[in-house]
Design a protein around this motif. Structure first.
Motif, PDB file in Angstrom:
ATOM      1  N   PHE A  77       2.333 -10.257   4.899  1.00 53.59           N
ATOM      2  CA  PHE A  77       1.430 -10.284   3.788  1.00 53.59           C
ATOM      3  C   PHE A  77       0.982 -11.509   3.527  1.00 53.59           C
ATOM      4  N   GLY A  78       1.345 -12.737   3.573  1.00 53.69           N
ATOM      5  CA  GLY A  78       0.982 -13.932   3.609  1.00 53.69           C
ATOM      6  C   GLY A  78      -0.075 -14.432   4.748  1.00 53.69           C
ATOM      7  N   ALA A  79       0.084 -13.654   5.922  1.00 52.93           N
ATOM      8  CA  ALA A  79      -0.927 -13.757   6.880  1.00 52.93           C
ATOM      9  C   ALA A  79      -2.353 -13.184   6.513  1.00 52.93           C
ATOM     10  N   VAL A  80      -2.126 -12.020   5.850  1.00 55.43           N
ATOM     11  CA  VAL A  80      -3.431 -11.201   5.694  1.00 55.43           C
ATOM     12  C   VAL A  80      -4.186 -11.915   4.484  1.00 55.43           C
ATOM     13  N   TYR A  81      -3.115 -12.392   3.585  1.00 53.44           N
ATOM     14  CA  TYR A  81      -3.741 -13.040   2.535  1.00 53.44           C
ATOM     15  C   TYR A  81      -4.379 -14.147   2.795  1.00 53.44           C
ATOM     16  N   ALA A  82      -3.769 -14.988   3.785  1.00 56.80           N
ATOM     17  CA  ALA A  82      -4.525 -16.376   4.220  1.00 56.80           C
ATOM     18  C   ALA A  82      -5.905 -16.059   4.862  1.00 56.80           C
ATOM     19  N   ILE A  83      -5.989 -14.947   5.641  1.00 59.95           N
ATOM     20  CA  ILE A  83      -7.028 -14.460   6.154  1.00 59.95           C
ATOM     21  C   ILE A  83      -8.300 -14.270   5.369  1.00 59.95           C
TER      22      ILE A  83
ATOM     23  N   TYR B  78      -5.070 -19.735  -3.523  1.00 58.23           N
ATOM     24  CA  TYR B  78      -3.951 -20.291  -2.698  1.00 58.23           C
ATOM     25  C   TYR B  78      -2.583 -20.532  -3.590  1.00 58.23           C
ATOM     26  N   ALA B  79      -2.884 -20.768  -4.973  1.00 53.26           N
ATOM     27  CA  ALA B  79      -1.595 -20.793  -5.594  1.00 53.26           C
ATOM     28  C   ALA B  79      -1.146 -19.443  -5.771  1.00 53.26           C
ATOM     29  N   ALA B  80      -2.089 -18.412  -5.828  1.00 57.24           N
ATOM     30  CA  ALA B  80      -1.404 -16.988  -6.009  1.00 57.24           C
ATOM     31  C   ALA B  80      -0.853 -16.600  -4.611  1.00 57.24           C
ATOM     32  N   TYR B  81      -1.342 -17.443  -3.544  1.00 62.41           N
ATOM     33  CA  TYR B  81      -0.644 -17.051  -2.208  1.00 62.41           C
ATOM     34  C   TYR B  81       0.855 -17.592  -2.214  1.00 62.41           C
ATOM     35  N   LEU B  82       1.088 -18.565  -2.819  1.00 57.90           N
ATOM     36  CA  LEU B  82       2.374 -19.294  -3.021  1.00 57.90           C
ATOM     37  C   LEU B  82       3.406 -18.307  -3.967  1.00 57.90           C
ATOM     38  N   MET B  83       2.682 -17.822  -4.808  1.00 54.59           N
ATOM     39  CA  MET B  83       3.385 -16.995  -5.917  1.00 54.59           C
ATOM     40  C   MET B  83       3.693 -15.508  -5.379  1.00 54.59           C
TER      41      MET B  83
END
Lengths: 232, 59
Positions: A144-150, A125-130
């Protein structure tokens, strides 16, 4: 700026009161554990923080799914807010666990499956923010954020079940402990009450903070739009 | 743990670790709360300035 809704003000007060009561229960109502002593009191907020972390990542995954289906930007703000809060509480969970481990496991840290998966989850999740920081286009960033969070959410059940599936020294609250689990204890009725009260309190804290963070996200959006308008 | 339980007649003295744990828990929560308030105030100020600029532009 938008004025604060009455319900949010009520939620703030209720959450603060619950937090005071939960803290009182932890220090003055729950008994001292017979073997570990007072450090066991970390358990109540350690587990509750872990729960809020996972809840945050679950909300982010759900928000990601809804964003991809509807394309409504509001869901992107909800997802980002939930990840941020989830990360804060997962961090509290990891650090408080490390402090609890020192007198019980005789080490601050060990690469045990539960600790390892929890750390990987936090780093994901740190990588999500980056990742979000690196994308300028708001629509692309949200997608991208949505796919990554899933996809990133896969780390959450893995972390939760790691202490049940793998050989580990980390005890579990619900279910049967592994034979090598260190720091397990039988909860008495006051301990159980304190534990569940803390879980409920932290859930309130999560939704209260989420609401505030979503409002902040909307404000940031408004500022961003005005900046673009001013430049253009 | 079971072996220790049989030998031990009083809980281990671990109060210092409990205090350290709760300093981290309350400290991180407080820092996050402050960060929300600071960001909110800073964005509020930005919004005011931008709205004034917009108003001047429109006039």
């Amino acid at each position: 700026m938008e004025s604060k809704p009455v319900f949010l003000k009520v939620l703030n007060i209720v959450t603060a009161l619950l937090f005071v009561v939960a803290t009182g229960l932890v220090f003055f109502y729950a008994p001292e554990e017979a073997v570990m002593g007072n450090v066991q009191r970390v358990f109540y907020f350690h587990v509750s923080a872990g729960w809020v972390g996972m809840l945050g990542f679950l909300v982010a995954a759900v928000a990601g799914i809804v964003y991809l289906r509807t394309g409504r930007h509001n869901w992107d703000i909800i997802g980002l807010s939930a990840v941020e809060i989830g990360m804060v509480f997962a961090f509290i969970n990891i650090v408080s666990g490390s402090i609890w481990a020192r007198p019980i496991w005789n080490t601050w840290w060990t690469w045990d499956p539960r600790l390892t998966t929890a750390t990987i989850m936090e780093l994901i999740y740190a990588a999500y923010l980056m990742l979000r920081q690196g994308i300028e286009d708001p629509d692309r960033r949200a997608r991208f954020g949505a796919v990554y969070a899933i996809v990133g959410f896969l780390s959450v059940p893995l972390t939760f079940f790691s202490a049940r599936l793998f050989r580990t020294i980390h005890p579990v609250v619900i279910g049967t402990n592994q034979p090598g689990a260190e720091g397990a204890f039988d909860m008495t009725a006051p301990m159980r009450l304190t534990f569940f009260f803390s879980l409920i309190t932290f859930s309130f804290i999560f939704f209260d903070l989420l609401w505030h963070r979503i409002r902040l996200g909307r404000l940031a959006d408004k500022v961003e739009q005005l900046k673009l308008k001013a430049i253009g | 743990m079971m072996f220790l339980r049989l030998l031990q007649d009083a809980p281990a003295e671990t109060t210092g670790y409990m205090i350290a744990g709760y300093i981290v828990i309350f400290g991180v929560m407080l820092v996050y709360l402050i960060s929300l308030m600071v960001r909110n105030r800073s964005l509020g100020q930005d919004l005011e300035v931008l709205e004034d600029l917009q108003q001047q532009k429109d006039d």
